[in-house]
Design a protein around this motif. Sequence first.
Motif, PDB file in Angstrom:
ATOM      1  N   GLU A   1      -3.779  -4.175 -20.683  1.00 49.00           N
ATOM      2  CA  GLU A   1      -4.331  -2.822 -20.643  1.00 49.00           C
ATOM      3  C   GLU A   1      -5.674  -2.807 -19.914  1.00 49.00           C
ATOM      4  O   GLU A   1      -5.960  -1.920 -19.113  1.00 49.00           O
ATOM      5  N   GLN A   2      -6.492  -3.806 -20.200  1.00 47.90           N
ATOM      6  CA  GLN A   2      -7.806  -3.866 -19.560  1.00 47.90           C
ATOM      7  C   GLN A   2      -7.696  -4.214 -18.079  1.00 47.90           C
ATOM      8  O   GLN A   2      -8.425  -3.667 -17.242  1.00 47.90           O
ATOM      9  N   ARG A   3      -6.763  -5.098 -17.748  1.00 46.44           N
ATOM     10  CA  ARG A   3      -6.542  -5.394 -16.330  1.00 46.44           C
ATOM     11  C   ARG A   3      -6.081  -4.154 -15.582  1.00 46.44           C
ATOM     12  O   ARG A   3      -6.478  -3.908 -14.436  1.00 46.44           O
ATOM     13  N   LEU A   4      -5.236  -3.345 -16.241  1.00 46.88           N
ATOM     14  CA  LEU A   4      -4.733  -2.137 -15.598  1.00 46.88           C
ATOM     15  C   LEU A   4      -5.872  -1.164 -15.322  1.00 46.88           C
ATOM     16  O   LEU A   4      -5.937  -0.565 -14.235  1.00 46.88           O
ATOM     17  N   TRP A   5      -6.802  -1.019 -16.276  1.00 50.68           N
ATOM     18  CA  TRP A   5      -7.921  -0.098 -16.066  1.00 50.68           C
ATOM     19  C   TRP A   5      -8.790  -0.570 -14.902  1.00 50.68           C
ATOM     20  O   TRP A   5      -9.179   0.203 -14.038  1.00 50.68           O
ATOM     21  N   GLU A   6      -9.077  -1.854 -14.891  1.00 47.61           N
ATOM     22  CA  GLU A   6      -9.863  -2.402 -13.784  1.00 47.61           C
ATOM     23  C   GLU A   6      -9.142  -2.178 -12.452  1.00 47.61           C
ATOM     24  O   GLU A   6      -9.757  -1.798 -11.441  1.00 47.61           O
ATOM     25  N   GLN A   7      -7.865  -2.383 -12.465  1.00 48.07           N
ATOM     26  CA  GLN A   7      -7.053  -2.209 -11.261  1.00 48.07           C
ATOM     27  C   GLN A   7      -7.088  -0.757 -10.782  1.00 48.07           C
ATOM     28  O   GLN A   7      -7.252  -0.494  -9.587  1.00 48.07           O
ATOM     29  N   MET A   8      -6.948   0.194 -11.702  1.00 46.97           N
ATOM     30  CA  MET A   8      -6.956   1.606 -11.322  1.00 46.97           C
ATOM     31  C   MET A   8      -8.329   2.025 -10.812  1.00 46.97           C
ATOM     32  O   MET A   8      -8.446   2.825  -9.877  1.00 46.97           O
ATOM     33  N   ASP A   9      -9.395   1.503 -11.417  1.00 46.99           N
ATOM     34  CA  ASP A   9     -10.737   1.782 -10.912  1.00 46.99           C
ATOM     35  C   ASP A   9     -10.882   1.283  -9.476  1.00 46.99           C
ATOM     36  O   ASP A   9     -11.473   1.953  -8.631  1.00 46.99           O
ATOM     37  N   ASN A  10     -10.340   0.111  -9.211  1.00 47.61           N
ATOM     38  CA  ASN A  10     -10.434  -0.442  -7.861  1.00 47.61           C
ATOM     39  C   ASN A  10      -9.654   0.407  -6.858  1.00 47.61           C
ATOM     40  O   ASN A  10     -10.117   0.639  -5.731  1.00 47.61           O
ATOM     41  N   HIS A  11      -8.464   0.858  -7.246  1.00 49.00           N
ATOM     42  CA  HIS A  11      -7.695   1.743  -6.369  1.00 49.00           C
ATOM     43  C   HIS A  11      -8.473   3.029  -6.094  1.00 49.00           C
ATOM     44  O   HIS A  11      -8.496   3.529  -4.961  1.00 49.00           O
ATOM     45  N   MET A  12      -9.106   3.548  -7.134  1.00 50.71           N
ATOM     46  CA  MET A  12      -9.861   4.791  -6.983  1.00 50.71           C
ATOM     47  C   MET A  12     -11.034   4.608  -6.023  1.00 50.71           C
ATOM     48  O   MET A  12     -11.313   5.470  -5.179  1.00 50.71           O
ATOM     49  N   LEU A  13     -11.719   3.476  -6.113  1.00 49.71           N
ATOM     50  CA  LEU A  13     -12.880   3.236  -5.270  1.00 49.71           C
ATOM     51  C   LEU A  13     -12.495   2.949  -3.823  1.00 49.71           C
ATOM     52  O   LEU A  13     -13.242   3.285  -2.899  1.00 49.71           O
ATOM     53  N   ASN A  14     -11.326   2.338  -3.618  1.00 53.21           N
ATOM     54  CA  ASN A  14     -10.953   1.870  -2.282  1.00 53.21           C
ATOM     55  C   ASN A  14      -9.933   2.738  -1.566  1.00 53.21           C
ATOM     56  O   ASN A  14      -9.673   2.538  -0.372  1.00 53.21           O
ATOM     57  N   GLU A  15      -9.325   3.697  -2.263  1.00 58.22           N
ATOM     58  CA  GLU A  15      -8.243   4.488  -1.676  1.00 58.22           C
ATOM     59  C   GLU A  15      -8.537   5.976  -1.796  1.00 58.22           C
ATOM     60  O   GLU A  15      -7.820   6.718  -2.458  1.00 58.22           O
ATOM     61  N   LYS A  16      -9.601   6.391  -1.131  1.00 52.80           N
ATOM     62  CA  LYS A  16     -10.031   7.787  -1.216  1.00 52.80           C
ATOM     63  C   LYS A  16      -9.557   8.627  -0.037  1.00 52.80           C
ATOM     64  O   LYS A  16      -9.445   9.837  -0.137  1.00 52.80           O
ATOM     65  N   ASP A  17      -9.330   8.002   1.112  1.00 56.61           N
ATOM     66  CA  ASP A  17      -9.080   8.754   2.336  1.00 56.61           C
ATOM     67  C   ASP A  17      -7.977   8.078   3.142  1.00 56.61           C
ATOM     68  O   ASP A  17      -8.205   7.599   4.241  1.00 56.61           O
ATOM     69  N   MET A  18      -6.775   8.076   2.568  1.00 53.49           N
ATOM     70  CA  MET A  18      -5.640   7.429   3.219  1.00 53.49           C
ATOM     71  C   MET A  18      -4.735   8.477   3.864  1.00 53.49           C
ATOM     72  O   MET A  18      -4.673   9.627   3.413  1.00 53.49           O
ATOM     73  N   GLN A  19      -4.024   8.057   4.892  1.00 53.52           N
ATOM     74  CA  GLN A  19      -2.999   8.927   5.463  1.00 53.52           C
ATOM     75  C   GLN A  19      -1.902   9.128   4.428  1.00 53.52           C
ATOM     76  O   GLN A  19      -1.469   8.188   3.769  1.00 53.52           O
TER      77      GLN A  19
END
Length: 297
Positions: A140-158
């Motif tokens: 569960e904690q790995r998933l939260w960290e993972q989702m935070d990383n996606h949020m920070l790195n995937e803001k402006d994708m095609q």
Amino acid sequence: MKKLFYIFLLLFANAVSMWANGDSLSVAERNAAQGFNDTIDRLAPDFVLVSLCVADPTDQTQDYLGITGHAFLRLQCPTFGLDYCFSYESEKIKGQLWDYITGKLKMGMFGIHTEEYIQDYQIWQRAVHEYRINMPPDAEQRLWEQMDNHMLNEKDMQMNLVKFGCANTLLRYVEQALAPTQIEYNWPEKFYNLSAIEIAEEHLECYPWTLLGMRLTAGMEYDQLTTPKQKVIFPTDLLEVWSNATINGEPMLAYIGDLVEAEPVVAERPWFTPQLCGILLLIIIAGGIIWAIIRKR
């Protein structure tokens, strides 16, 4: 800042989880070893709560991309008062159809406080059903960290609804967070017997023009989806698959209630379909040919 602070906590919690199962330290001793001066059990089953949320299909006039529903994750940490929904969101197709066809629209992963995120669903009167995902605390904690990383790195994708669709990405991300624990699937037959496009036909029965557009713009990409996991494209399919799956011998999902209550939207198939349009074109062409022959005579 609060989410970044939580990432910081997760990094320590993940390190702890690597040896926690075999360690005899008390919670306080374990926390002290990681620099925490408290007795909060960060490996408790309820320290992080993970839910799959599935929104009902809606009318295309409200949210065109929602005509087959939407899936997103709700992550909560009651101890620190955190409650966020993580979801891939895109620019609206309505009024920007040509930009969508030419690949100019953008999408990204967003983490939005739950009360704020569900406001649109309340306005649309679109039901959102919540299912608790049975995951080990460290996953569960790995998933939260993972989702935070996606949020920070995937803001402006095609925008790419095949690669970053709501259903297939959630399946992939939850599996990654669970590793090395694996989901034990009991696949419905359609994921073996039907192609991705045939599955899409079932979901888009009332939207034949949308199905035609899918075939024209992404047909080749969908043809490359051949395994059962790759064919999990639609939110209700993800719900069906996970409802029949287990983790460590226990059911993967448990229904816990609705974030938004509403009556389901009943879609109606239009009378003017691509098939009818094709027939009319053939009639017009045939009529034109016959008329040309008659005039020559």
